[in-house]
Motif scaffolding. Structure first.
Motif: not given
Ligand SMILES: *[C@@H]1O[C@H](CO)[C@@H](O)[C@H](O)[C@H]1NC(C)=O
Ligand SMILES: *[C@@H]1O[C@H](CO)[C@@H](O)[C@H](O)[C@H]1NC(C)=O
Ligand SMILES: *[C@@H]1O[C@H](CO)[C@@H](O)[C@H](O)[C@H]1NC(C)=O
Ligand SMILES: *[C@@H]1O[C@H](CO)[C@@H](O)[C@H](O)[C@H]1NC(C)=O
Ligand SMILES: *[C@@H]1O[C@H](CO)[C@@H](O)[C@H](O)[C@H]1NC(C)=O
Length: 330
Positions: A240, A242, A250, A254
């Protein structure tokens, strides 16, 4: 496994283990570079290995009698098929004789070329003793022995690759390699721009231009936000990614914990690679450009770009011009 051998070597080249580790029988406690010790370019066994054995740091051959101090994935272990993830001196390779990486008693980590000039240094100083360790994440860390204060870490100064849990921030950037075989700094960069948006830029000798997100889109249209000034992007262990400008992706696989790396390749494409085990081959699990010919300056002037699925792109020259560099028709 080669571990017992490496253990013996490190007992010889490091100072006696400190009190905190001498009570432990775990061999990895000794796989560190202590103050007053050095790694020699002439000794292939002078390497640091992460406790999980996934990463190795040492001298990597980058040309004829030219070496860089680097971190690579331990497997595959053949000398010219390794996957390098970091280099200290990519633009100033050192001689294969009498060069070394030394941790001085002052807490400064220096790379000396042929016993003479210092080509790279951490520029750190510490009154208390310190040591250099390669963490399981692939982060090479210079840390004080007692208070565990981090003086320097390779994660703060990436080359062309981000590893999982290695943040890209306002002070760091990725710079591509020159070519598949030349690790010197190339012309493509990934960094946060002045407006807080994460961008790919072609920064060549004559022109400089941002090409991702596409320059004809407003940041907002590209799904990016310039409001968040924290300027931080991170890939987690599960794939993931961000970024504080609201860009996320992703990996195709993932959810599972695999070996991963996000590399700004020499062709200007940003790719996430993963592999299931250390002997597996790298698989592209995400890339910024599915059509590599859309990358800025993909083929240089006087050339045409053709998409070749197995390799990426292939450049060829217009009639009347011939290839000089792989990306230049003159
Ligand atoms: C991906 O990472 C972000 C930042 O840490 C987080 O806010 C988000 O929930 C994550 N998404 C998933 C699907 O785990
Ligand atoms: C890599 O490219 C740079 C810049 O063109 C050049 O100076 C250097 O000699 C090349 N290195 C090797 C090992 O070919
Ligand atoms: C800015 O981005 C960071 C990192 O992605 C996040 O933790 C923070 O919550 C964001 N701030 C706002 C105001 O959205
Ligand atoms: C960031 O993306 C989320 C989900 O796509 C969206 O709801 C949110 O409004 C975006 N934030 C900004 C500041 O654009
Ligand atoms: C990978 O290959 C090496 C050498 O061929 C072998 O020693 C090692 O056990 C293999 N590792 C895995 C996880 O298959």
């Amino acid at each position: 496994m080669a571990t017992p051998f490496i253990l013996i070597v490190f007992c010889l080249i490091t100072s006696p283990p400190s009190a905190s580790s001498s009570s432990s029988t775990h061999h990895n406690d000794y796989i560190t570079l202590n103050e007053g010790s050095s790694l020699s370019v002439e000794r292939p066994d002078h390497v640091l290995i992460s406790p999980n054995a996934i990463f190795t740091a040492g001298f990597y051959p980058v040309g004829e009698n030219a070496y860089s101090f680097a971190i690579w994935f331990t497997e595959p272990s053949c000398s010219n098929c390794r996957t390098v993830v970091w280099m200290a001196n990519r633009d100033a390779p050192i001689n294969g004789r009498n060069s070394k990486l030394s941790l001085l008693k002052t807490g400064n980590l220096i790379l000396t070329d042929a016993g003479k000039s210092v080509v790279w240094a951490s520029n750190t100083f510490s009154l208390s003793s310190s040591s250099l360790q390669l963490y399981d994440t692939g982060n090479l860390v210079l840390i004080t022995t007692t208070n565990r204060v981090i003086l320097w870490q390779s994660f703060d100064a990436p080359t062309d690759t981000l590893l999982p849990l290695q943040p890209l921030n306002r002070d760091s950037l990725l710079v591509s390699s020159r070519s598949l075989t030349n690790f010197s700094s190339g012309f493509y960069k990934l960094a946060f721009d002045d407006d807080n948006v994460l961008r790919l830029v072609y920064d060549g000798p004559e022109v400089s231009s941002a090409f991702w997100p596409a320059h004809w889109l407003l940041s907002r249209e590209a799904g990016r936000s310039s409001y968040n000034s924290s300027r931080i992007a991170l890939l987690d262990a599960f794939g993931n990614f961000t970024s504080s400008d609201n860009f996320t992706f992703f990996s195709a696989d993932y959810g599972v914990q695999l070996q991963r790396r996000l590399t700004l390749d020499f062709d200007g494409n940003l790719r996430l690679y993963s592999r299931e085990n250390e002997n597996g081959s790298w698989v592209i699990s995400w890339q910024a450009f599915a059509q590599p010919c859309k990358i800025h300056a993909a083929c240089g002037p006087n050339s045409v770009c053709k998409y070749v699925p197995s390799f990426g792109r292939k450049c060829s020259c217009l009639p009347g011009y011939k290839i000089k560099n792989p990306a230049d028709c003159l």
